[in-house]
Design a protein around this motif. Structure first.
Motif, PDB file in Angstrom:
ATOM      1  N   CYS A  87       0.851  -1.197   0.000  1.00  0.00           N
ATOM      2  CA  CYS A  87       0.000   0.000   0.000  1.00  0.00           C
ATOM      3  C   CYS A  87       0.884   1.243   0.000  1.00  0.00           C
ATOM      4  CB  CYS A  87      -0.945  -0.033   1.205  1.00  0.00           C
ATOM      5  SG  CYS A  87      -0.135   0.374   2.756  1.00  0.00           S
ATOM      6  N   PRO A  88       0.319   2.394  -0.352  1.00  0.00           N
ATOM      7  CA  PRO A  88       1.140   3.613  -0.400  1.00  0.00           C
ATOM      8  C   PRO A  88       1.502   4.115   1.001  1.00  0.00           C
ATOM      9  CG  PRO A  88      -1.150   4.126  -0.922  1.00  0.00           C
ATOM     10  CD  PRO A  88      -1.059   2.636  -0.835  1.00  0.00           C
ATOM     11  N   SER A  89       0.815   3.611   2.010  1.00  0.00           N
ATOM     12  CA  SER A  89       0.966   3.993   3.426  1.00  0.00           C
ATOM     13  C   SER A  89       0.294   5.339   3.710  1.00  0.00           C
ATOM     14  CB  SER A  89       2.428   4.026   3.885  1.00  0.00           C
ATOM     15  OG  SER A  89       3.049   5.216   3.474  1.00  0.00           O
ATOM     16  N   CYS A  90      -0.089   5.497   4.951  1.00  0.00           N
ATOM     17  CA  CYS A  90      -0.702   6.751   5.407  1.00  0.00           C
ATOM     18  C   CYS A  90      -0.602   6.775   6.930  1.00  0.00           C
ATOM     19  CB  CYS A  90      -2.157   6.849   4.938  1.00  0.00           C
ATOM     20  SG  CYS A  90      -3.254   5.726   5.824  1.00  0.00           S
ATOM     21  N   ARG A 110      -2.345   5.703   9.126  1.00  0.00           N
ATOM     22  CA  ARG A 110      -2.768   4.483   9.823  1.00  0.00           C
ATOM     23  C   ARG A 110      -1.687   3.399   9.879  1.00  0.00           C
ATOM     24  NH1 ARG A 110      -8.469   4.120  10.262  1.00  0.00           N
ATOM     25  NH2 ARG A 110      -9.515   5.565   8.879  1.00  0.00           N
ATOM     26  N   GLN A 111      -0.609   3.574   9.146  1.00  0.00           N
ATOM     27  CA  GLN A 111       0.355   2.454   9.031  1.00  0.00           C
ATOM     28  C   GLN A 111       0.928   2.058  10.396  1.00  0.00           C
ATOM     29  OE1 GLN A 111       3.624   3.493   6.491  1.00  0.00           O
ATOM     30  NE2 GLN A 111       4.256   5.239   7.689  1.00  0.00           N
ATOM     31  N   ILE A 154       1.265  -4.609   3.792  1.00  0.00           N
ATOM     32  CA  ILE A 154       0.184  -3.622   3.918  1.00  0.00           C
ATOM     33  C   ILE A 154       0.228  -3.000   5.311  1.00  0.00           C
ATOM     34  CG2 ILE A 154      -2.308  -3.243   3.691  1.00  0.00           C
ATOM     35  CD1 ILE A 154      -1.183  -4.279   1.081  1.00  0.00           C
ATOM     36  N   GLY A 155       0.085  -1.672   5.332  1.00  0.00           N
ATOM     37  CA  GLY A 155       0.316  -0.921   6.568  1.00  0.00           C
ATOM     38  C   GLY A 155      -0.660  -1.168   7.694  1.00  0.00           C
ATOM     39  N   CYS A 156      -1.902  -1.526   7.385  1.00  0.00           N
ATOM     40  CA  CYS A 156      -2.880  -1.686   8.464  1.00  0.00           C
ATOM     41  C   CYS A 156      -3.988  -2.641   8.051  1.00  0.00           C
ATOM     42  CB  CYS A 156      -3.456  -0.327   8.852  1.00  0.00           C
ATOM     43  SG  CYS A 156      -4.722   0.253   7.717  1.00  0.00           S
ATOM     44  N   VAL A 169      -6.993  -2.102   7.308  1.00  0.00           N
ATOM     45  CA  VAL A 169      -8.030  -1.657   6.360  1.00  0.00           C
ATOM     46  C   VAL A 169      -8.006  -2.562   5.116  1.00  0.00           C
ATOM     47  CG1 VAL A 169      -8.708   0.224   4.797  1.00  0.00           C
ATOM     48  CG2 VAL A 169      -8.090   0.735   7.163  1.00  0.00           C
ATOM     49  N   ASN A 170      -6.801  -2.746   4.546  1.00  0.00           N
ATOM     50  CA  ASN A 170      -6.701  -3.571   3.336  1.00  0.00           C
ATOM     51  C   ASN A 170      -5.826  -4.810   3.515  1.00  0.00           C
ATOM     52  OD1 ASN A 170      -8.311  -1.941   1.685  1.00  0.00           O
ATOM     53  ND2 ASN A 170      -6.597  -0.558   1.303  1.00  0.00           N
TER      54      ASN A 170
END
Ligand code: SF4
Length: 375
Positions: free
Chosen positions: A275-278, A280-281, A308-310, A312-313
């Motif tokens: 994921c691109p990260s945000c 939430r990571q 994947i950072g979190c 969510v996905n």
């Protein structure tokens, strides 16, 4: 295992071409779409050229092209061919003698336009040399070097002129009963190249070599090539590809594979889904993926890894990958194996641990494949 029979929206219907051989590598027909690159060393620098060919082959190049501008290069080609782990294509422009010398030196294929090498006698001599040495040919039409009579006829480079040029060269080979050829109609303009290749695909059953020529540097050229080649490959056109970048040939090979991988046309190495990260990571996704890309370069077995950072996905992506890691806990995350939750792992040890898991899974896949082949 491919699930495309239950996912018809993923299918690409490849144009039916006839198959030729470039050395021991089949091109066209139902052969895998091959990835090519070209050396940018002086061909007379045998050690430097061989090193570049080997690095490209290690990165996955199936075929490598080497320029043969003069007699000394043709001589050097012999040593390069001997040391090369993959078939070598000799790039020849205008000089029919270089074509003959390259065939004699063991080139697996000549990139040569028979209409540009002089009178019929010379053409026949080159074809005879190719035939005698089991050498195929690639007709390489380029929008930037179209024949004068076609530029006069069409006024400027255009798809019609490129295809007409290609068909004229094909006719010369066919009139000489030579059919072991593939063909390209390259342009640096994506629209022109795409239109030319579509017309060409209708006009011949020869295997097609795809390329967007002089595409640019690593970033811009990658994008241009992904759009141009990706679009054509998606239509089912193309049997072998070369991404042209002002960059290391190894980068061309990597980009070529990424284009094929994203269309499910070829699989090699670890396909990392990240994921691109945000905000939430649960860990530093970008640094982790950078490190894993380097640490996993040696894996050639086709497989997938989700980072994947979190949550969510993460769990959803991990369901579809061989190995997965999803951030989320306090300083740790969840490891998924074969789509199932497996165990938690500290972020601090996670990179080493994922490398181990991927290596283990790669060895399992290799063993399963070997067992299936032995059945
Ligand atoms: S998966 Fe989570 S961390 Fe990654 S971009 Fe989406 S929300 Fe952000």
């Amino acid at each position: 295992m491919s699930l495309n029979h239950i996912r018809p929206w993923r299918n690409i219907y490849r144009r039916k071409s006839r198959q030729i051989m470039v050395g021991n590598v089949p091109v066209g027909g139902d052969a895998p779409i091959t990835v090519q690159t070209m050396t940018n060393t002086l061909t007379t620098d045998v050690a430097g050229t061989v090193a570049q060919v080997q690095a490209a082959a290690e990165a996955g190049a199936d075929i490598v092209r080497v320029s043969v501008p003069d007699e000394a290069s043709a001589k050097a080609l012999k040593d390069i061919v001997r040391e090369s782990p993959v078939p070598i294509v000799a790039d020849i422009h205008f000089h029919y003698r270089r074509g003959i010398e390259a065939a004699e030196a063991g080139a697996a294929c000549l990139r040569i336009n028979p209409g540009n090498i002089g009178d019929e006698k010379r053409v026949r001599e080159v074809i005879a040399a190719a035939r005698d040495h089991g050498c195929s040919m690639r007709i390489g039409v380029n929008a930037g070097s179209l024949e004068k009579h076609l530029l006069d006829k069409y006024g400027e480079p255009c798809p019609d002129a490129m295809v007409e040029s290609g068909l004229e060269h094909i006719r010369i080979l066919q009139d000489n009963d030579f059919h072991e050829f593939k063909i390209s109609v390259k342009a640096s303009d994506v629209f022109m190249a795409a239109a030319a290749y579509q017309q060409l695909a209708e006009a011949t059953d020869a295997p097609i070599h795809l390329g967007i020529t002089e595409a640019g540097g690593l970033m811009s050229g990658t994008i241009k090539s992904a759009i141009g080649l990706g679009n054509l490959l998606w239509m089912g056109i193309g049997d072998t590809i070369r991404v042209s970048l002002s960059a290391d040939p190894v980068e061309e090979v990597k980009v070529g594979y990424e284009i094929l991988k994203s269309l499910g046309l070829r699989h090699r190495g670890v396909n990392i889904i990240s994921c691109p990260s945000c905000a939430r990571q649960g860990f530093d996704v970008i640094k982790t993926v950078e490190a894993l890309e380097k640490r996993l370069e040696h894996i050639k077995t086709p497989m997938s890894l989700s980072i994947i950072g979190c949550v969510v996905n993460g769990p959803g992506e991990a369901l579809m990958t061989d190995v997965g890691f999803t951030g989320g806990g306090a300083g740790n995350g969840m490891v998924y194996l074969a789509g199932k939750q497996s165990h938690r792992m500290d972020n601090a040890q996670m990179i080493d641990h994922i490398v181990e898991q991927v290596e283990r899974r790669a060895a399992e896949i290799e063993a399963e494949t070997a067992a299936q082949a032995a059945e």
